[in-house]
Each structure stands twice: as structure tokens, then as C-alpha cells.
Write an enzyme that holds these catalytic residues in place. Structure first.
Site, PDB file in Angstrom:
ATOM      1  N   ARG A 124       0.818  -1.207   0.000  1.00 55.99           N
ATOM      2  CA  ARG A 124       0.000   0.000   0.000  1.00 55.99           C
ATOM      3  C   ARG A 124       0.861   1.271   0.000  1.00 55.99           C
ATOM      4  NH1 ARG A 124      -5.795  -0.055   0.437  1.00 55.99           N
ATOM      5  NH2 ARG A 124      -6.188   2.160   0.483  1.00 55.99           N
ATOM      6  N   ASN A 140     -13.238  15.776  -0.051  1.00 58.85           N
ATOM      7  CA  ASN A 140     -13.968  14.538  -0.328  1.00 58.85           C
ATOM      8  C   ASN A 140     -15.456  14.815  -0.160  1.00 58.85           C
ATOM      9  OD1 ASN A 140     -14.500  11.825  -0.812  1.00 58.85           O
ATOM     10  ND2 ASN A 140     -14.002  11.171   1.268  1.00 58.85           N
ATOM     11  N   THR A 141     -16.246  13.990  -0.801  1.00 60.85           N
ATOM     12  CA  THR A 141     -17.688  14.039  -0.580  1.00 60.85           C
ATOM     13  C   THR A 141     -18.144  12.692  -0.051  1.00 60.85           C
ATOM     14  OG1 THR A 141     -19.839  14.372  -1.613  1.00 60.85           O
ATOM     15  CG2 THR A 141     -18.104  13.546  -3.047  1.00 60.85           C
ATOM     16  N   HIS A 142     -19.056  12.749   0.919  1.00 58.02           N
ATOM     17  CA  HIS A 142     -19.514  11.518   1.580  1.00 58.02           C
ATOM     18  C   HIS A 142     -21.038  11.523   1.640  1.00 58.02           C
ATOM     19  CE1 HIS A 142     -19.482   8.098   4.242  1.00 58.02           C
ATOM     20  NE2 HIS A 142     -20.303   8.746   5.058  1.00 58.02           N
ATOM     21  N   ASP A 176     -13.195   9.648   6.873  1.00 55.73           N
ATOM     22  CA  ASP A 176     -14.274  10.649   6.877  1.00 55.73           C
ATOM     23  C   ASP A 176     -14.292  11.486   8.157  1.00 55.73           C
ATOM     24  OD1 ASP A 176     -15.093   9.750   4.343  1.00 55.73           O
ATOM     25  OD2 ASP A 176     -16.334   8.190   5.229  1.00 55.73           O
TER      26      ASP A 176
HETATM   27  C1  GRF Z   1     -21.032   9.304  -4.084  1.00 51.90           C
HETATM   28  O1  GRF Z   1     -22.253   9.213  -3.387  1.00 51.90           O
HETATM   29  C2  GRF Z   1     -19.866   9.392  -3.144  1.00 51.90           C
HETATM   30  O2  GRF Z   1     -20.105  10.181  -2.042  1.00 51.90           O
HETATM   31  C3  GRF Z   1     -19.735   7.951  -2.758  1.00 51.90           C
HETATM   32  O3  GRF Z   1     -19.897   7.244  -3.950  1.00 51.90           O
HETATM   33  C4  GRF Z   1     -20.707   8.010  -4.817  1.00 51.90           C
HETATM   34  C5  GRF Z   1     -19.925   8.251  -6.069  1.00 51.90           C
HETATM   35  O4  GRF Z   1     -20.767   8.516  -7.129  1.00 51.90           O
HETATM   36  N1  GRF Z   1     -18.486   7.692  -2.076  1.00 51.90           N
HETATM   37  P1  GRF Z   1     -20.233   8.867  -8.586  1.00 51.90           P
HETATM   38  O5  GRF Z   1     -19.137   7.868  -8.937  1.00 51.90           O
HETATM   39  O6  GRF Z   1     -19.721  10.284  -8.567  1.00 51.90           O
HETATM   40  O7  GRF Z   1     -21.432   8.715  -9.475  1.00 51.90           O
END
Ligand code: GRF
Length: 194
Positions: free
Chosen positions: A59, A101-103, A139
């Protein structure tokens, strides 16, 4: 950076041609081949690279290779748009403070790879999405923005995730633009823009 279907990437690409938006996607880096997100990038004429864990001995070697690959594109900001790997020390030391990041949950509730399923199983009535600055945890980084989505009776993981993703895409696009135009500062747990 992407691992999946790339709908968040597509939303960013729909925004970035507007000079007033302030941000341009310079490259798309994935941790796996054969994903829709790479096709979306290629169709938009954006350079792509794949750095797959299975091509490396461990890794740490993968982490260093991803850092090298990303640095070639000299990004001001790294956006994890459905990127499903954790970074190690090398990547974070190089780019820390400018990775977001988006969660698909309202952190700190339901972190990790199954935020939608976990919220549903817990019986939450409201969940949503969070845009945050990436730190070394799962996260756990400082939160930039959140939006709520109601859990409807009869929701399953797919239906709830699809509704979250509609909100998530616009939140991510909004905050990437805000960072590009105003700058990002992080002070402890507090992330501010502009
Ligand atoms: C999003 O909901 C993200 O937060 C999660 O996976 C999804 C990714 O969607 N980790 P995409 O690949 O952008 O359609």
C-alpha cells in the site's frame, strides 16, 4: 479522483467550462480500470491516469505512486469524487490541506464505505451528504458543507443514494467553485472558504 460511475465528475465537468466558475478539471486519476468515470473524462478530453493497488507490492508503494501521478498534473485542489481508497502518509504529506472529499451521509454519523446503507439500517429519518477536507482518518476531516435529505418510507439503499447524489453533486460543484474563487483555510476542525 474517481473509483466509480463518475456522476460527481460529470457535474464538475458541466460546470468547469464557465470561466466564472473559477475551477478547471486538469486530470482524472482513478484507482481502477474499466469504470464509467474514466469514459466520462475521456469523452470530455480530460487526461486520465490509473494507479491500481494490485500493480504494487504494498500500500505504501501505491500511495507514493499515486502522489507522483497526481503531482504531474500540478493540481491546486484534489477532489475525491467517489474515490474509494484511503491515502497514506506520503500522499497526505504532499497534498494535505488541499484534498476534499464528498460523503453520502451527515458526518460524523455513518462514516465509511456504506454511509447510505448504515443510515438506513440505523433508522435515521434524515441523512444527506458532507463535503470535507481529507485528513488521515476515515471521513473525519474538517467539514466544509452539508446538506440534508429525508429518508422516505420504503427507501432502499439505491433509491436513497440516488436522491442523496442529486444533492451531493450540486453541493460538491458549489464548494469546489467557492474554494477555487476564494481559497481554502483550515484551522483545527474548522474549514473556511474565502
Ligand atoms: C457518491 O455518493 C460518493 O459520495 C460515494 O460514492 C458516490 C460516487 O458517485 N463515495 P459517482 O461515482 O460520482 O457517481
Amino acid at each position: 479522483m474517481v473509483s466509480g460511475t463518475g456522476s460527481n465528475l460529470a457535474a464538475l465537468l458541466a460546470a468547469h467550462d464557465d470561466p466564472g466558475y473559477g475551477a478547471r478539471v486538469v486530470a482524472v486519476v482513478a484507482d481502477r480500470r474499466g469504470i464509467r468515470a474514466l469514459d466520462i473524462a475521456a469523452e470530455a478530453g480530460i487526461p486520465t491516469a490509473v494507479v491500481s493497488v494490485k500493480d504494487f507490492d504494498d500500500r505504501a508503494a501505491w500511495d507514493a505512486a499515486v502522489a507522483e501521478t497526481v503531482s504531474v498534473f500540478q493540481p491546486d485542489l484534489i477532489v475525491l469524487a467517489g474515490f474509494m481508497k484511503l491515502f497514506g502518509a506520503t500522499f497526505l504529506e504532499r497534498f494535505g490541506g488541499r484534498i476534499i472529499n464528498t460523503h453520502p451521509a451527515l458526518l460524523p454519523a455513518f462514516p465509511g464505505a456504506h454511509g447510505v446503507r448504515d443510515a438506513l439500517e440505523y433508522g435515521a429519518k434524515v441523512t444527506g451528504c458532507t463535503v470535507m477536507v481529507v485528513d488521515e482518518g476515515i471521513d473525519t476531516g474538517p467539514i466544509l458543507a452539508q446538506a440534508a435529505v429525508a429518508v422516505e418510507p420504503g427507501d432502499d439503499e439505491t433509491s436513497l443514494h440516488e436522491r442523496i447524489k442529486v444533492v451531493e453533486r450540486s453541493l460538491l460543484v458549489e464548494w469546489v467553485g467557492r474554494i477555487a474563487r476564494g481559497g481554502l483555510t483550515v484551522d483545527g476542525r474548522h474549514a473556511e472558504v474565502g
